[in-house]
Design a protein around this motif. Structure first.
Motif, PDB file in Angstrom:
ATOM      1  N   LEU A  51       0.823  -1.205   0.000  1.00 31.80           N
ATOM      2  CA  LEU A  51       0.000   0.000   0.000  1.00 31.80           C
ATOM      3  C   LEU A  51       0.860   1.259   0.000  1.00 31.80           C
ATOM      4  N   ILE A  52       1.919   1.245   0.808  1.00 26.89           N
ATOM      5  CA  ILE A  52       2.806   2.408   0.867  1.00 26.89           C
ATOM      6  C   ILE A  52       3.535   2.585  -0.466  1.00 26.89           C
ATOM      7  N   LEU A  53       3.929   1.468  -1.086  1.00 22.30           N
ATOM      8  CA  LEU A  53       4.561   1.524  -2.398  1.00 22.30           C
ATOM      9  C   LEU A  53       3.673   2.244  -3.403  1.00 22.30           C
ATOM     10  N   ALA A  54       2.383   1.937  -3.367  1.00 23.55           N
ATOM     11  CA  ALA A  54       1.449   2.571  -4.294  1.00 23.55           C
ATOM     12  C   ALA A  54       1.112   3.999  -3.880  1.00 23.55           C
ATOM     13  N   ALA A  55       1.102   4.266  -2.572  1.00 22.27           N
ATOM     14  CA  ALA A  55       0.624   5.553  -2.071  1.00 22.27           C
ATOM     15  C   ALA A  55       1.554   6.703  -2.440  1.00 22.27           C
ATOM     16  N   VAL A  56       2.861   6.498  -2.334  1.00 24.77           N
ATOM     17  CA  VAL A  56       3.801   7.610  -2.482  1.00 24.77           C
ATOM     18  C   VAL A  56       3.714   8.236  -3.885  1.00 24.77           C
ATOM     19  N   PRO A  57       3.887   7.464  -4.972  1.00 25.55           N
ATOM     20  CA  PRO A  57       3.756   8.101  -6.295  1.00 25.55           C
ATOM     21  C   PRO A  57       2.333   8.523  -6.616  1.00 25.55           C
ATOM     22  N   LEU A  58       1.337   7.794  -6.090  1.00 20.57           N
ATOM     23  CA  LEU A  58      -0.047   8.174  -6.350  1.00 20.57           C
ATOM     24  C   LEU A  58      -0.342   9.556  -5.782  1.00 20.57           C
ATOM     25  N   VAL A  59       0.086   9.796  -4.539  1.00 18.80           N
ATOM     26  CA  VAL A  59      -0.119  11.101  -3.916  1.00 18.80           C
ATOM     27  C   VAL A  59       0.513  12.198  -4.766  1.00 18.80           C
ATOM     28  N   ASN A 138      16.489  16.865  -1.288  1.00 23.05           N
ATOM     29  CA  ASN A 138      16.798  15.820  -2.256  1.00 23.05           C
ATOM     30  C   ASN A 138      15.484  15.170  -2.680  1.00 23.05           C
ATOM     31  N   VAL A 139      15.102  15.380  -3.925  1.00 26.88           N
ATOM     32  CA  VAL A 139      13.815  14.873  -4.411  1.00 26.88           C
ATOM     33  C   VAL A 139      13.734  13.361  -4.287  1.00 26.88           C
ATOM     34  N   PHE A 140      14.816  12.677  -4.628  1.00 31.01           N
ATOM     35  CA  PHE A 140      14.803  11.215  -4.610  1.00 31.01           C
ATOM     36  C   PHE A 140      14.693  10.683  -3.176  1.00 31.01           C
ATOM     37  N   ARG A 141      15.311  11.389  -2.227  1.00 24.54           N
ATOM     38  CA  ARG A 141      15.202  10.964  -0.833  1.00 24.54           C
ATOM     39  C   ARG A 141      13.778  11.135  -0.330  1.00 24.54           C
ATOM     40  N   ALA A 142      13.108  12.207  -0.742  1.00 22.15           N
ATOM     41  CA  ALA A 142      11.711  12.404  -0.331  1.00 22.15           C
ATOM     42  C   ALA A 142      10.846  11.240  -0.790  1.00 22.15           C
ATOM     43  N   PHE A 143      11.101  10.750  -2.014  1.00 28.20           N
ATOM     44  CA  PHE A 143      10.352   9.600  -2.515  1.00 28.20           C
ATOM     45  C   PHE A 143      10.732   8.328  -1.760  1.00 28.20           C
ATOM     46  N   SER A 144      12.030   8.106  -1.565  1.00 22.06           N
ATOM     47  CA  SER A 144      12.468   6.859  -0.925  1.00 22.06           C
ATOM     48  C   SER A 144      12.044   6.793   0.536  1.00 22.06           C
ATOM     49  N   ASN A 147       8.194  10.624   2.463  1.00 25.06           N
ATOM     50  CA  ASN A 147       7.889  11.824   3.241  1.00 25.06           C
ATOM     51  C   ASN A 147       6.751  12.583   2.549  1.00 25.06           C
ATOM     52  N   VAL A 148       5.521  12.372   3.055  1.00 24.46           N
ATOM     53  CA  VAL A 148       4.338  12.900   2.377  1.00 24.46           C
ATOM     54  C   VAL A 148       4.354  14.418   2.321  1.00 24.46           C
ATOM     55  N   VAL A 149       4.706  15.079   3.422  1.00 28.83           N
ATOM     56  CA  VAL A 149       4.626  16.533   3.442  1.00 28.83           C
ATOM     57  C   VAL A 149       5.626  17.146   2.462  1.00 28.83           C
ATOM     58  N   GLN A 150       6.828  16.551   2.331  1.00 27.03           N
ATOM     59  CA  GLN A 150       7.792  17.060   1.359  1.00 27.03           C
ATOM     60  C   GLN A 150       7.308  16.836  -0.067  1.00 27.03           C
ATOM     61  N   LEU A 151       6.674  15.710  -0.320  1.00 29.40           N
ATOM     62  CA  LEU A 151       6.137  15.444  -1.649  1.00 29.40           C
ATOM     63  C   LEU A 151       4.994  16.396  -1.986  1.00 29.40           C
ATOM     64  N   VAL A 152       4.180  16.731  -0.974  1.00 32.09           N
ATOM     65  CA  VAL A 152       3.105  17.695  -1.189  1.00 32.09           C
ATOM     66  C   VAL A 152       3.686  19.057  -1.570  1.00 32.09           C
ATOM     67  N   VAL A 153       4.726  19.483  -0.852  1.00 33.35           N
ATOM     68  CA  VAL A 153       5.356  20.775  -1.151  1.00 33.35           C
ATOM     69  C   VAL A 153       5.953  20.766  -2.558  1.00 33.35           C
ATOM     70  N   LEU A 154       6.649  19.679  -2.905  1.00 36.12           N
ATOM     71  CA  LEU A 154       7.246  19.578  -4.235  1.00 36.12           C
ATOM     72  C   LEU A 154       6.163  19.598  -5.315  1.00 36.12           C
ATOM     73  N   ALA A 155       5.086  18.846  -5.092  1.00 34.62           N
ATOM     74  CA  ALA A 155       3.994  18.820  -6.066  1.00 34.62           C
ATOM     75  C   ALA A 155       3.332  20.186  -6.190  1.00 34.62           C
ATOM     76  N   LEU A 156       3.192  20.906  -5.071  1.00 40.46           N
ATOM     77  CA  LEU A 156       2.622  22.255  -5.122  1.00 40.46           C
ATOM     78  C   LEU A 156       3.473  23.183  -5.977  1.00 40.46           C
TER      79      LEU A 156
END
Length: 404
Positions: A51-59, A138-144, A147-156
């Protein structure tokens, strides 16, 4: 078989029905085998990891697609203001309810603290630390790291940049974000086929491991916390009734498989992908839920806030410590700060609870006591956390619709 009969059969064996069957099987198996059932823990852990594997890129890609659909930054700012305001208000109310429940039932009065916690449990993060931690270096570290909040900021940031583009470049990127979001949504569908087995295993382990531990003070503590969370649930249903386009019974029926997932995984992050799919299925607009649900997974922790308040008072009672009314300003502010920083993984709130009691000089021995049943505590935490996100999304959706 006629087409109508085939459709009826498919509904009877839909995802919610299959998950319910898996949960019931897990209860029976856990009660029968007792603690021997822990051999199934890896099966449940595998489901959580998928589920976490799917959640990170989906978010990430769902939020990008949703932001591109918004069209302008003014709409984004309005949406953010409503969402954050709702989350902070409900977190504060939940914290007060947790404190009130423990103060009323007094589970810690007369308790003997015999367990010890060795080593440091962490430090209270400053506001600056939290804000800086939201920006990925580090974008790749946020994915690995997931880190949801960092991914939200990057996506914003990327979403705003996409909106600023003109002509064909913007259209091509919007199509790419849409296609990638659809790809990872399909991955979630595949993972959910394993849900009856994964959730059944998690339920079986919980029943087998904790069946005999709900005695005395722990029963009062857990009962008080669940009562506080039940009040929060009642508040959600009232908000749904008067301020959304859903009715409580329909909302609970249509989102049933999500609550099975939250109770079994006890992980906001693992439940996020299911929550986003549920929001799509019940008709919430992606331009709203792709923003509110990931943000809520990090910021909106009503269940965790109630738990922090209950653990704090429980620990103070066990240690014989009392606080003046003026002290509760600092207690509430720190509780809010820590609840926003708790991780969306199983047991993440437990570490935050240790830091919370330590910050006010209370004995962290209570951690070993509450930790013994924390899985049961986390069932309510995660379910209320995610339910608050879904209800908030429904309220914001109606508010936005009225502006049109």
């Amino acid at each position: 078989m006629t087409e109508a009969e085939s459709g009826s059969a498919n509904r009877r064996t839909g995802p919610g029905t299959r998950i319910l069957i898996g949960m019931l099987a897990g209860v029976v198996l856990g009660a029968w085998m007792g603690e021997r059932i822990v051999v199934l823990q890896p099966v449940g852990d595998l489901f959580i990891n998928l589920l976490i594997l799917a959640a990170v890129p989906l978010v990430f890609f769902n939020l990008l697609a949703g932001l591109t659909a918004l069209g302008d930054t003014r709409t984004l700012g309005r949406l953010a203001g409503k969402t954050v305001g709702y989350y902070l208000t409900t977190d504060l109310i939940a914290l007060l309810l947790g404190i009130g429940a423990a103060a009323l039932l007094q589970p810690g009065v007369g308790m003997q603290l015999t367990e010890q916690v060795s080593g440091p449990v962490g430090e209270v993060p400053s506001v600056a630390d939290i804000l800086l931690g939201m920006i990925p270096t580090n974008v790749f570290r946020a994915f690995s790291d997931g880190n949801v909040v960092q991914l939200v900021v990057l996506a914003l940031l990327l979403g705003v940049a996409t909106m600023a583009l003109k002509g064909g470049a913007r259209d091509r990127l919007a199509t790419a974000w849409e296609d990638l979001a659809n790809l990872f949504r399909r991955l979630v569908h595949l993972v959910l086929w394993t849900a009856p087995v994964g959730i059944g295993a998690l339920v079986a382990v919980t029943v087998g491991r904790y069946g005999a531990e709900l005695l005395g003070p722990m029963a009062r503590f857990l009962g008080g916390l669940w009562a506080a969370q039940l009040v929060i649930f009642a508040g959600y249903m009232a908000l749904m009734r008067f301020f959304s386009d859903f009715r409580s019974a329909r909302f609970l029926r249509d989102t049933g498989s999500l609550w099975a997932t939250t109770a079994a995984t006890t992980s906001s992050l693992a439940s996020l992908s299911v929550g986003m799919e549920t929001a799509r299925r019940i008709g919430l607009p992606r331009s709203v839920y792709s923003f509110t649900l990931p943000l809520g997974a990090q910021l909106n922790k009503d269940g965790t806030s109630a738990m922090l308040g209950a653990v704090f008072i429980f620990t103070a009672q066990a240690a014989g410590v009392t606080f003046a009314a003026a002290d509760f300003v600092a207690i509430l502010l720190l509780g809010l700060l820590l609840s926003e920083g708790s991780g969306g993984i199983p047991g993440g709130g437990f570490v935050i609870a240790l830091i919370y009691v330590q910050a006010f000089g209370l004995p962290v021995e209570v951690a070993a006591i509450v930790g013994g049943i924390y899985r049961l505590v986390d069932i309510g935490n995660t379910t209320i956390n995610i339910m608050g996100d879904m209800v908030g999304t429904s309220l914001v959706t109606r508010s936005e619709a009225r502006r049109r």
